[in-house]
Design an enzyme around this catalytic site. Structure first.
Site, PDB file in Angstrom:
ATOM      1  N   GLU A 741       0.880  -1.180   0.000  1.00 18.17           N
ATOM      2  CA  GLU A 741       0.000   0.000   0.000  1.00 18.17           C
ATOM      3  C   GLU A 741       0.905   1.214   0.000  1.00 18.17           C
ATOM      4  O   GLU A 741       1.697   1.381   0.930  1.00 18.17           O
ATOM      5  CB  GLU A 741      -0.870   0.024   1.262  1.00 18.17           C
ATOM      6  N   CYS A 775      -1.924   9.089   3.866  1.00 16.35           N
ATOM      7  CA  CYS A 775      -1.836   8.720   2.451  1.00 16.35           C
ATOM      8  C   CYS A 775      -3.091   9.172   1.717  1.00 16.35           C
ATOM      9  O   CYS A 775      -3.074   9.449   0.535  1.00 16.35           O
ATOM     10  CB  CYS A 775      -1.648   7.223   2.317  1.00 16.35           C
TER      11      CYS A 775
HETATM   12  P1  NAD Z   1       8.465   4.755   4.321  1.00 15.43           P
HETATM   13  O1  NAD Z   1       8.309   4.113   3.010  1.00 15.43           O
HETATM   14  O2  NAD Z   1       9.588   5.672   4.501  1.00 15.43           O
HETATM   15  O3  NAD Z   1       8.615   3.651   5.458  1.00 15.43           O
HETATM   16  C1  NAD Z   1       7.675   2.617   5.609  1.00 15.43           C
HETATM   17  C2  NAD Z   1       8.341   1.440   6.326  1.00 15.43           C
HETATM   18  O4  NAD Z   1       9.286   0.884   5.447  1.00 15.43           O
HETATM   19  C3  NAD Z   1       9.069   1.799   7.590  1.00 15.43           C
HETATM   20  O5  NAD Z   1       8.881   0.799   8.544  1.00 15.43           O
HETATM   21  C4  NAD Z   1      10.525   1.817   7.140  1.00 15.43           C
HETATM   22  O6  NAD Z   1      11.440   1.555   8.170  1.00 15.43           O
HETATM   23  C5  NAD Z   1      10.541   0.708   6.122  1.00 15.43           C
HETATM   24  N1  NAD Z   1      11.612   0.784   5.142  1.00 15.43           N
HETATM   25  C6  NAD Z   1      12.246   1.865   4.657  1.00 15.43           C
HETATM   26  N2  NAD Z   1      13.149   1.506   3.733  1.00 15.43           N
HETATM   27  C7  NAD Z   1      13.086   0.171   3.628  1.00 15.43           C
HETATM   28  C8  NAD Z   1      13.757  -0.795   2.810  1.00 15.43           C
HETATM   29  N3  NAD Z   1      14.684  -0.432   1.928  1.00 15.43           N
HETATM   30  N4  NAD Z   1      13.440  -2.073   2.943  1.00 15.43           N
HETATM   31  C9  NAD Z   1      12.477  -2.462   3.816  1.00 15.43           C
HETATM   32  N5  NAD Z   1      11.818  -1.600   4.602  1.00 15.43           N
HETATM   33  C10 NAD Z   1      12.105  -0.296   4.502  1.00 15.43           C
HETATM   34  O7  NAD Z   1       7.073   5.451   4.640  1.00 15.43           O
HETATM   35  P2  NAD Z   1       6.653   6.279   5.905  1.00 15.43           P
HETATM   36  O8  NAD Z   1       7.335   7.597   5.853  1.00 15.43           O
HETATM   37  O9  NAD Z   1       6.773   5.470   7.152  1.00 15.43           O
HETATM   38  O10 NAD Z   1       5.091   6.467   5.643  1.00 15.43           O
HETATM   39  C11 NAD Z   1       4.597   7.429   4.800  1.00 15.43           C
HETATM   40  C12 NAD Z   1       4.269   6.851   3.452  1.00 15.43           C
HETATM   41  O11 NAD Z   1       3.374   5.782   3.601  1.00 15.43           O
HETATM   42  C13 NAD Z   1       3.569   7.816   2.547  1.00 15.43           C
HETATM   43  O12 NAD Z   1       4.076   7.682   1.250  1.00 15.43           O
HETATM   44  C14 NAD Z   1       2.126   7.370   2.589  1.00 15.43           C
HETATM   45  O13 NAD Z   1       1.365   7.724   1.470  1.00 15.43           O
HETATM   46  C15 NAD Z   1       2.274   5.910   2.735  1.00 15.43           C
HETATM   47  N6  NAD Z   1       1.097   5.319   3.330  1.00 15.43           N
HETATM   48  C16 NAD Z   1       0.259   4.593   2.532  1.00 15.43           C
HETATM   49  C17 NAD Z   1      -0.894   4.050   3.061  1.00 15.43           C
HETATM   50  C18 NAD Z   1      -1.852   3.245   2.219  1.00 15.43           C
HETATM   51  O14 NAD Z   1      -2.698   2.565   2.774  1.00 15.43           O
HETATM   52  N7  NAD Z   1      -1.761   3.309   0.915  1.00 15.43           N
HETATM   53  C19 NAD Z   1      -1.166   4.225   4.415  1.00 15.43           C
HETATM   54  C20 NAD Z   1      -0.279   4.945   5.201  1.00 15.43           C
HETATM   55  C21 NAD Z   1       0.855   5.484   4.642  1.00 15.43           C
END
Ligand code: NAD
Length: 978
Positions: A741, A775
């Site tokens: 997501e 999001c």
């Molecule tokens: P992010 O992508 O920076 O991090 C998400 C998770 O991924 C964290 O736990 C992070 O530690 C982990 N992560 C980061 N790099 C990684 C890698 N290389 N390998 C594996 N894991 C890794 O996102 P964020 O800043 O925590 O959240 C905000 C983002 O999430 C926004 O883009 C938002 O739109 C999205 N979001 C989407 C939904 C949805 O349902 N579509 C819901 C909430 C948030």
């Protein structure tokens, strides 16, 4: 002892006198006129009524004749039973005949309908009506109709209008003749005029959640009005509005009276349809007694019945109103008695058109030997005129509640009156339009109860949000904030193979509103821990997969129960760790509970054995098997709910889970593991491995033993995970499924038929709720030309008025963004915006935390960086479109497809948006955030995600492999009978 003697016969006698007034028919029910015929038609045909009132509601906002004509067609061409005059009009319009003629006729019609209930468009206009009412023997209470107040500026303007009204009335009323009935009670002279005033119009951020702040700020505008009323010699009544703000309004009333001990003519309205109204009245009388003063009480039945029933049910809160009209009428009589018995401390004003309620009051007053002028009746302008004339003849004071205002702000009022007059339970309809018999009319209201349909206890219901209008919930949250703060700096371990394990390397989780405060120190896992967790998960899977679906669901329900017990503590933790305001934090906790309850029930459904086909000689089984070991990677922005959703779905499907929370909210993440620990999960089934995404996260994504990854986060990370997961490692047994997501660049379309109050509120909440870090947040608004300027002005004023500050303070609308990186990134986009587009509004906000004020850019190119990239902050791009087609086209010009919405009252536009605006979650005439589990399954497509919708019926299937087993059952030519 019966104080009231033979009340029954008295009521019959007085009632009969009033009943005879029915030989005069008010205009609104007069079938000899077009208005009466239209109402008659509306009363007989619900579909027509709905469309008629919706059309009337939108009409004053329409700017062109063509729109008026087009919408007539859109609203009524499908209604086969529309009256002849409307069908004829549509026919002419569709033949292209003179829309301006049609528009003029329609506008004049609605205006004269409005004039039935609204005394004038402006104060000067209304003064004439008030004068003539007075000369005909009626007192008044003037209500200035207004739009919903969304900003300090609008609240200030509303206050000024009241001050001008008081001045005008003071000089005008001097010209009115003397009238002993209207200007005296047994205590002496009473004011010649009265104003009615709404507290919600005095302070745009009024909210019982911010109890003290709301009282203080509302009083800033109320104070000059009360002082003005005292000076002008007016009486004043505070109107009652939605139940949610009832206690607050009563409290404000008491507070302001304590400031004006020498002002004797203030009052408040109470609504008899509220179950709590008796207690409120008794409390108020007690309060007045203690202060040895008299207050006016306007007793009404209540005008928001539908709203109270629907909105409270939607929120899962108890319905505060009596469900039957009879119970309300019965309560009205009870409250009437209490009021009249306490007239030493109250000035009773009985606001009703119901003959039974009126005669009951007269009979009780007579039995108590109250002088006729020690209480009064109140009726609405344009309603029940024959009754009020009769009452005046009988020597009673009748005060006419007289709304004044232009058509657009007056529309909500007009529609409410039309609904009231035409409703099945309307007294006036029964009396004037349906000629109910005297016996029916005078019958005492029986406490007839309608039992609400009880849902089966297993059916999924959303967890109700906390009702912060209740003091006990506000207190619980304050206590939780204190107790969570006391635990700041605590250490939180990993959880591997059923053991808590502390590591020296730690993630420092900071409070974004005060980054020197360490909310918690969370052990950070490394690759060695990841390997251990993989082994433990592999072992646990061998037995967990065989636990029955019902028992796995049971674990989810237990975890939900644990969260329910700790809900305020969990919310308080989110306030400190993620910078959420009270409501946002509470919303995340209830959503987490929802996922547990919903997926638990879903597994019951999917766990039932299925036997497709029905052929003798074979038995077919179809069922779902868990996939194996899953990795759950969650974001910080819904730190409990999103993690709870992914983790619980995977677990209930029979998988073992390694859960890696975001490093920006790991303390909340740990609480999910705690809830499952209390639920009694066996060791190794759920393990907790916080750590750097690029290290422990990526290592596990690539691990050969992982069968699936459930990820929620940004597009860049999501796509990277998909790429890495696609590479097959030696020893790998399955192709990894990735459920991802990702982000959004969500748009709201606003067209010229939109209801602006709702639109501005909806955009504000969607764009700035949780600082725009959802999001689903709105980051683009596409507005059609006709309403563009007006929309922008009101939005800007509203953004100026919201409170930005510490999230633990209840009055805060916007808190900080999550960290310094986020702050810098948002600032970078503001700089880009300044080059790419035109900065329309920027509110500066700084502080020791990561605070940033909202920004609005206009003239934004739909393909510019600003309009294309997810910003994840309070930055809004506004674009103008010539028409709805262009608006949809712009809205679709992004690779994301998560949420979107439209504010419109045009059926055709709404249809086009439904068909053409391609997003995962489309919202019509409401905010675009806040999807509820089970009701609005959530998730996008395009670059917004791969996978089925969270909180929806397909979601769990992603965590399982469907299997089919077919057994051939014929042996030696015979088959078992089935
Ligand atoms: P992010 O992508 O920076 O991090 C998400 C998770 O991924 C964290 O736990 C992070 O530690 C982990 N992560 C980061 N790099 C990684 C890698 N290389 N390998 C594996 N894991 C890794 O996102 P964020 O800043 O925590 O959240 C905000 C983002 O999430 C926004 O883009 C938002 O739109 C999205 N979001 C989407 C939904 C949805 O349902 N579509 C819901 C909430 C948030």
């Amino acid at each position: 002892m019966n104080t009231y003697g033979d009340l029954k016969n008295k009521i019959r006698d007085i009632g009969f006198e009033l009943y005879q007034s029915a030989n005069e028919v008010p205009t609104i029910f007069d079938k000899g006129r077009w208005m009466g015929r239209l109402m008659d038609h509306a009363m007989k045909d619900e579909e027509f009524k709905l469309n008629l009132f919706r059309y009337i509601d939108v009409l004053p906002s329409l700017k062109t004749d063509a729109q008026i004509a087009n919408l007539l067609e859109e609203y009524f061409s499908g209604v086969k039973t529309a009256p002849f005059i409307i069908r004829k009009g549509i026919e002419r319009i569709s033949r292209g005949i003179m829309p301006f003629v049609a528009a003029r006729v329609i506008k004049a019609g609605v205006k004269s309908l409005a004039r039935q209930f609204i005394a004038g468009e402006g104060i000067q206009d209304a003064l004439k009506t008030l004068g003539s009412l007075w000369e005909n023997g009626f007192a008044n209470s003037v209500d200035l109709l207004g739009e919903e107040v969304l900003s300090d500026r609008e609240a200030g303007e509303y206050t000024q209008k009241y001050l001008r009204l008081l001045e005008s009335l003071a000089s005008e009323s001097g010209k009115w003749s003397q009238d002993a009935v209207l200007e005296n009670n047994s205590g002496g002279l009473i004011p010649r005029f009265d104003i009615s005033c709404k507290i919600t119009s005095l302070y745009s951020q009024l909210d019982p959640l911010d109890w003290e702040g709301s009282i203080d700020r509302a009083k800033e505008n109320l104070r000059p009005i009360v002082a003005g009323a005292r000076e002008a010699g007016a009486s004043l009544c505070i109107d009652m509005e939605q139940y949610y703000s009832k206690d607050l309004i009563i409290e404000i009333f008491k507070h302001i009276l304590d400031e004006f001990e020498d002002y004797h003519f203030a009052g408040v309205a109470l609504q008899a349809y509220l179950k709590e109204s008796k207690n409120d009245l008794v409390d108020l009388i007690k309060w007045a007694k203690e202060r040895k003063r008299q207050v006016s009480v306007r007793l009404v039945k209540g005008a928001y019945w539908d709203y109270e029933v629907v909105s409270n049910r939607q929120r899962g809160w108890p319905v505060p109103v009596f469900e039957s009209k009879d119970e309300t009428d019965d309560n009205f009589e009870k409250l009437t008695r209490i009021l009249l018995e306490n007239s030493e401390f109250t000035r009773p004003a009985l606001a009703t058109h119901n003959i039974r309620s009126i005669t009951h009051a007269i009979a009780v007053a007579e039995a108590l030997n109250l002088p006729k002028n020690d209480f009064e009746f109140q009726m609405l302008y344009g309603m029940g005129e024959p009754l009020r004339r009769k009452l005046r003849k009988m020597g009673y004071r009748v005060r006419v509640y007289t709304p004044v205002g232009e058509l657009i702000p007056g529309m909500a009022y007009l529609v409410r009156r039309l609904l009231e007059n035409t409703s099945n339970t309307s007294f006036l309809r029964g009396f004037f339009a349906e000629n109910r018999s005297f016996e029916e009319i005078i019958r005492p209201p029986g406490p007839k109860r309608t039992e609400a349909r009880e849902k089966s206890s297993f059916e999924f219901r959303n967890e109700p949000s906390a009702d912060f209008s209740k003091a006990q919930n506000r207190d619980k949250m304050q206590q939780a904030l204190q107790s969570v703060k006391a635990l700041f700096g605590g250490r939180y371990p990993l959880h591997i193979a059923g053991e808590d394990v502390f590591r020296e390397r730690e993630i420092l989780s900071l409070n974004p509103a005060d980054p020197v405060a360490v909310v918690g120190r969370v052990s950070s896992a490394d690759r060695h821990d990841a390997e251990q967790a993989m082994v433990a998960a592999g072992n646990a899977f061998l037995s967990w997969r065989n636990v029955t679906p019902a028992d796995r669901s049971g674990a989810l329900f237990k975890a939900a129960e644990e969260m329910r017990k700790r809900r305020f503590e969990l919310a308080a933790l989110e306030i400190y760790e993620a910078g959420k305001t009270w409501r946002e934090a509470d919303g995340d906790v209830t959503e987490a509970i929802d996922y547990l309850e919903y997926y638990g029930r879903e597994m019951f459904r999917l766990g039932r054995p299925a036997h497709p086909g029905d052929y003798p000689g074979e038995v077919n089984d179809y069922f779902y098997a868990p996939k194996g070991i899953g990795l759950v990677i969650s974001p910080w922005n819904f730190p409990l709910a999103i993690a709870a959703g992914m983790v619980s779905a995977a677990l209930v499907a029979g998988n073992c889970v390694i859960f890696k929370p975001s490093s920006l909210a790991p303390v909340v993440g740990r609480q999910l593991v705690e809830a499952f620990r209390v639920a009694g999960l066996p060791p190794g089934v759920l393990q907790f491995l916080p750590g750097p995404g690029t290290e422990v996260g990526e290592y596990l994504v690539a691990h050969h033993g992982i069968d699936f990854i459930a990820f929620t986060g940004s597009k860049d990370v999501g796509l990277r995970i998909i790429r890495i997961a696609a590479a097959i490692k030696p020893g790998q047994r399955s192709v990894k499924r990735v459920i991802a997501e990702m982000g959004g660049k969500n748009a709201i379309i606003v067209d010229e038929t939109a209801e602006l109050d709702e639109t501005v509120k909806g955009v504000l909440e969607s764009a700035l709720g949780y600082q725009g870090q959802k999001c689903s947040a709105c980051s683009r608004v596409i507005v059609t030309e006709g309403i563009y300027d007006e929309f922008l002005t009101r939005l800007k004023d509203a953004m100026e008025s919201i409170r930005i500050g510490l999230p633990e303070e209840p009055g805060t609308f916007m808190g900080p963004v999550i960290d310094e990186g986020a702050l810098r990134k948002i600032q970078k986009y503001v700089d880009i915006g300044k080059k790419e587009a035109r900065l329309f509004f920027l509110r500066e906000k700084s502080g020791k935390g990561f605070f940033i004020g909202p920004a609005i850019f206009i003239d934004v190119d739909p393909l510019s960086t600003l309009a294309q990239e997810e910003i994840f902050g309070p930055v809004l791009s506004v674009m103008k479109a010539r028409n709805i087609e262009e608006a949809i086209n712009i809205a679709n010009k992004t690779a994301y497809a998560l949420t979107g919405g439209i504010f419109s009252r045009g059926p055709l536009h709404v249809r086009k948006v439904r068909e053409g605006f391609r997003v995962g979650n489309l919202y019509i005439n409401r905010k675009i955030t806040g999807a509820l589990v089970g009701r609005q399954p959530f998730g996008g497509f395009g670059m917004s995600g791969v996978g089925s919708k969270a909180g929806g019926p397909d979601y769990l299937l992603q965590y399982m492999d469907p299997r089919s087993i077919s057994e051939y059952t014929i042996r030696r030519g015979f088959a078992p009978l089935r």
